[in-house]
Design a protein around this motif. Structure first.
Motif, PDB file in Angstrom:
ATOM      1  N   ILE A   1       0.832  -1.203   0.000  1.00 47.32           N
ATOM      2  CA  ILE A   1       0.000   0.000   0.000  1.00 47.32           C
ATOM      3  C   ILE A   1       0.869   1.257   0.000  1.00 47.32           C
ATOM      4  O   ILE A   1       1.724   1.436   0.877  1.00 47.32           O
ATOM      5  CB  ILE A   1      -0.938   0.021   1.216  1.00 47.32           C
ATOM      6  N   ILE A   2       0.626   2.108  -0.987  1.00 46.25           N
ATOM      7  CA  ILE A   2       1.295   3.402  -1.085  1.00 46.25           C
ATOM      8  C   ILE A   2       0.253   4.469  -0.783  1.00 46.25           C
ATOM      9  O   ILE A   2      -0.732   4.616  -1.517  1.00 46.25           O
ATOM     10  CB  ILE A   2       1.890   3.629  -2.486  1.00 46.25           C
ATOM     11  N   ALA A   3       0.427   5.190   0.313  1.00 44.65           N
ATOM     12  CA  ALA A   3      -0.513   6.228   0.719  1.00 44.65           C
ATOM     13  C   ALA A   3       0.029   7.593   0.309  1.00 44.65           C
ATOM     14  O   ALA A   3       1.217   7.874   0.483  1.00 44.65           O
ATOM     15  CB  ALA A   3      -0.738   6.186   2.229  1.00 44.65           C
ATOM     16  N   VAL A   4      -0.858   8.423  -0.226  1.00 36.67           N
ATOM     17  CA  VAL A   4      -0.447   9.745  -0.716  1.00 36.67           C
ATOM     18  C   VAL A   4      -1.318  10.822  -0.081  1.00 36.67           C
ATOM     19  O   VAL A   4      -2.554  10.764  -0.165  1.00 36.67           O
ATOM     20  CB  VAL A   4      -0.571   9.839  -2.251  1.00 36.67           C
ATOM     21  N   ASP A   5      -0.704  11.781   0.560  1.00 38.06           N
ATOM     22  CA  ASP A   5      -1.422  12.914   1.129  1.00 38.06           C
ATOM     23  C   ASP A   5      -0.430  14.048   1.361  1.00 38.06           C
ATOM     24  O   ASP A   5       0.719  13.804   1.735  1.00 38.06           O
ATOM     25  CB  ASP A   5      -2.103  12.538   2.446  1.00 38.06           C
ATOM     26  N   ARG A   6      -0.894  15.276   1.142  1.00 37.21           N
ATOM     27  CA  ARG A   6      -0.018  16.435   1.310  1.00 37.21           C
ATOM     28  C   ARG A   6       0.074  16.903   2.752  1.00 37.21           C
ATOM     29  O   ARG A   6       0.980  17.652   3.097  1.00 37.21           O
ATOM     30  CB  ARG A   6      -0.497  17.581   0.411  1.00 37.21           C
ATOM     31  N   GLU A   7      -0.880  16.503   3.588  1.00 35.07           N
ATOM     32  CA  GLU A   7      -0.911  16.965   4.972  1.00 35.07           C
ATOM     33  C   GLU A   7       0.015  16.116   5.846  1.00 35.07           C
ATOM     34  O   GLU A   7      -0.117  14.893   5.886  1.00 35.07           O
ATOM     35  CB  GLU A   7      -2.332  16.896   5.524  1.00 35.07           C
ATOM     36  N   PRO A   8       0.942  16.753   6.577  1.00 36.50           N
ATOM     37  CA  PRO A   8       1.864  16.001   7.446  1.00 36.50           C
ATOM     38  C   PRO A   8       1.148  15.103   8.450  1.00 36.50           C
ATOM     39  O   PRO A   8       1.578  13.972   8.686  1.00 36.50           O
ATOM     40  CB  PRO A   8       2.664  17.103   8.148  1.00 36.50           C
ATOM     41  N   ALA A   9       0.051  15.581   9.040  1.00 40.49           N
ATOM     42  CA  ALA A   9      -0.663  14.770  10.029  1.00 40.49           C
ATOM     43  C   ALA A   9      -1.253  13.519   9.384  1.00 40.49           C
ATOM     44  O   ALA A   9      -1.254  12.437   9.984  1.00 40.49           O
ATOM     45  CB  ALA A   9      -1.770  15.598  10.680  1.00 40.49           C
ATOM     46  N   ALA A  10      -1.751  13.649   8.171  1.00 33.56           N
ATOM     47  CA  ALA A  10      -2.292  12.496   7.458  1.00 33.56           C
ATOM     48  C   ALA A  10      -1.189  11.508   7.108  1.00 33.56           C
ATOM     49  O   ALA A  10      -1.399  10.284   7.126  1.00 33.56           O
ATOM     50  CB  ALA A  10      -3.021  12.948   6.196  1.00 33.56           C
ATOM     51  N   GLN A  11      -0.011  12.013   6.788  1.00 29.32           N
ATOM     52  CA  GLN A  11       1.125  11.147   6.483  1.00 29.32           C
ATOM     53  C   GLN A  11       1.532  10.340   7.718  1.00 29.32           C
ATOM     54  O   GLN A  11       1.811   9.139   7.624  1.00 29.32           O
ATOM     55  CB  GLN A  11       2.296  11.994   5.989  1.00 29.32           C
ATOM     56  N   VAL A  12       1.522  10.992   8.874  1.00 29.89           N
ATOM     57  CA  VAL A  12       1.851  10.301  10.124  1.00 29.89           C
ATOM     58  C   VAL A  12       0.824   9.213  10.402  1.00 29.89           C
ATOM     59  O   VAL A  12       1.167   8.082  10.772  1.00 29.89           O
ATOM     60  CB  VAL A  12       1.909  11.303  11.295  1.00 29.89           C
TER      61      VAL A  12
ATOM     62  N   ARG B   1      -9.167  21.496   6.691  1.00 28.48           N
ATOM     63  CA  ARG B   1      -8.338  20.344   7.071  1.00 28.48           C
ATOM     64  C   ARG B   1      -7.555  20.591   8.352  1.00 28.48           C
ATOM     65  O   ARG B   1      -6.343  20.364   8.433  1.00 28.48           O
ATOM     66  CB  ARG B   1      -7.398  19.960   5.929  1.00 28.48           C
ATOM     67  N   ARG B   2      -8.265  21.052   9.377  1.00 28.54           N
ATOM     68  CA  ARG B   2      -7.627  21.300  10.671  1.00 28.54           C
ATOM     69  C   ARG B   2      -7.618  20.047  11.543  1.00 28.54           C
ATOM     70  O   ARG B   2      -7.083  20.069  12.650  1.00 28.54           O
ATOM     71  CB  ARG B   2      -8.327  22.444  11.403  1.00 28.54           C
ATOM     72  N   PHE B   3      -8.269  18.982  11.093  1.00 28.43           N
ATOM     73  CA  PHE B   3      -8.177  17.713  11.809  1.00 28.43           C
ATOM     74  C   PHE B   3      -7.954  16.593  10.803  1.00 28.43           C
ATOM     75  O   PHE B   3      -8.219  16.745   9.609  1.00 28.43           O
ATOM     76  CB  PHE B   3      -9.423  17.432  12.662  1.00 28.43           C
ATOM     77  N   THR B   4      -7.440  15.475  11.300  1.00 27.37           N
ATOM     78  CA  THR B   4      -7.169  14.312  10.462  1.00 27.37           C
ATOM     79  C   THR B   4      -8.204  13.236  10.756  1.00 27.37           C
ATOM     80  O   THR B   4      -8.603  13.051  11.910  1.00 27.37           O
ATOM     81  CB  THR B   4      -5.760  13.764  10.749  1.00 27.37           C
TER      82      THR B   4
END
Length: 347
Positions: free
Chosen positions: A203-214, A337-340
């Motif tokens: 699985i390769i996950a892609v998101d620009r938000e640092p919190a989503a990446q974590v 996008r203030r929350f994940t």
């Protein structure tokens, strides 16, 4: 009862829902159930409703406004119709978003979301951004012991939408195949967990938000990318030519025209997010034999399956809670996008 009602559509989303005292729903039919709302998920579709994207569909029989949104609902049975036998007052339940008739051919096949006579609380009639809302017995699933409505409410739509896409993707891939998830938000983070437990794919996950990446890393993504300008090259390098499946949970802002470029020959793109427009040369479709298709909300049995994964601790909703009185703050936080994960409204 207290309810948050929408009075007008606005593409710029400068309007706010009004918190008002309204009459609670009552049982008027033998199969109806009134549910005391324990929690209601905040969905991107709610943003699109406010923007007016759904106006023509929702107002086909006349303007609904003002009305109560909220289609991801869980709570406790408050009252039941005379023919209801599967639930009783006090039972904790999650509510499939569609009220299906059960007798049309699509219902007979088990395709609740295609029901010819379906009703959709929160998207066509009053929903769960309130203390109570009304649904039908056919829409209810009793929660497993120890599971609370607050823990699972967004799974009523976000969860089964993600699960349906992940289930379809898992059926297309062999162990070691590559799946790209675009957008690790309220739906994407559920799909990631589902894929981890239903497939042997990388699985390769892609998101620009640092919190989503974590969050993606915590949930077990094999690779996490930030969606930069070299995304296509990165994916092709990682997968040896492209992904077998791409699931697009964004569907707008240009992402929809990047996703299909991430596929290898014979690959398939599953579109879940919406709002944009896909443009692809037909030559690409033919020469590379790639497939592009949409994925709707999951059916009743898929919600049952997802609840079992949840009860076993394999799929959890990452969420932020807001009181009903603070729903407009929740909407603004979601928009920016203030929350994940998912926002949840608690009456």
């Amino acid at each position: 009862m207290k309810a948050a009602r929408l009075y007008e559509y606005d593409p710029a989303m400068n309007v706010e829902l009004r918190i008002e005292d309204v009459s609670p729903p009552t049982v008027t039919g033998p199969d109806e159930v009134v549910v005391k709302v324990g929690a209601a998920g905040l969905c991107r579709t709610d943003l699109h409703i406010i923007e007016g994207v759904w106006k023509d569909i929702m107002d086909a029989k006349g303007s609904l406004l003002p009305y109560v949104m909220g289609h991801e609902n869980a709570g406790w049975v408050e009252d039941v119709g005379s023919a209801v036998t599967s639930v009783k007052p006090g039972d904790a339940v999650i509510c499939h978003p569609h009220q299906s008739c059960g007798i049309c051919l699509n219902c007979r096949y088990g395709h609740d979301m295609y029901c010819e006579h379906s009703l959709f609380p929160g998207l066509g009639l009053d929903g769960g951004f309130a203390e109570y809302f009304k649904t039908s017995e056919r829409s209810l699933i009793k929660l497993n012991t120890g599971i609370t409505p607050l823990e699972v409410a967004p799974m009523a739509d976000a969860g089964i939408t993600a699960y349906r896409a992940a289930k379809r993707a898992a059926g297309l891939m062999h162990p070691g195949a590559a799946c790209v998830i675009l957008g690790v938000g309220g739906l994407g983070h559920i799909a990631l967990q589902c894929l981890k437990h239903t497939s042997g794919a990388r699985i390769i996950a892609v998101d620009r938000e640092p919190a989503a990446q974590v969050l993606a890393k915590e949930l077990g993504a094999d690779t996490v990318l930030d969606g930069g300008p070299d995304l296509v090259e990165q994916v092709r390098d990682l997968t040896g030519g492209g992904a077998h499946v791409v699931i697009d949970f964004v569907g707008e802002l240009g992402v929809e025209n990047i996703c299909w470029k991430l596929l290898r020959k014979g690959g398939e793109m599953i579109v879940v997010g919406y709002g944009g427009k896909i443009e692809i040369p037909t030559l690409e479709l033919v020469v590379n034999e790639i497939k592009i298709g949409g994925s709707l909300v999951g059916d009743y049995t898929e919600l049952v399956e997802l609840m079992e994964l949840n009860a076993d601790g394999k799929v959890r909703m990452h969420q932020t809670e807001y009181k009903l009185a603070n729903i407009n703050q929740a909407i603004d936080d979601f928009k920016h996008r203030r929350f994940t994960g998912r926002g949840v409204i608690v009456p």
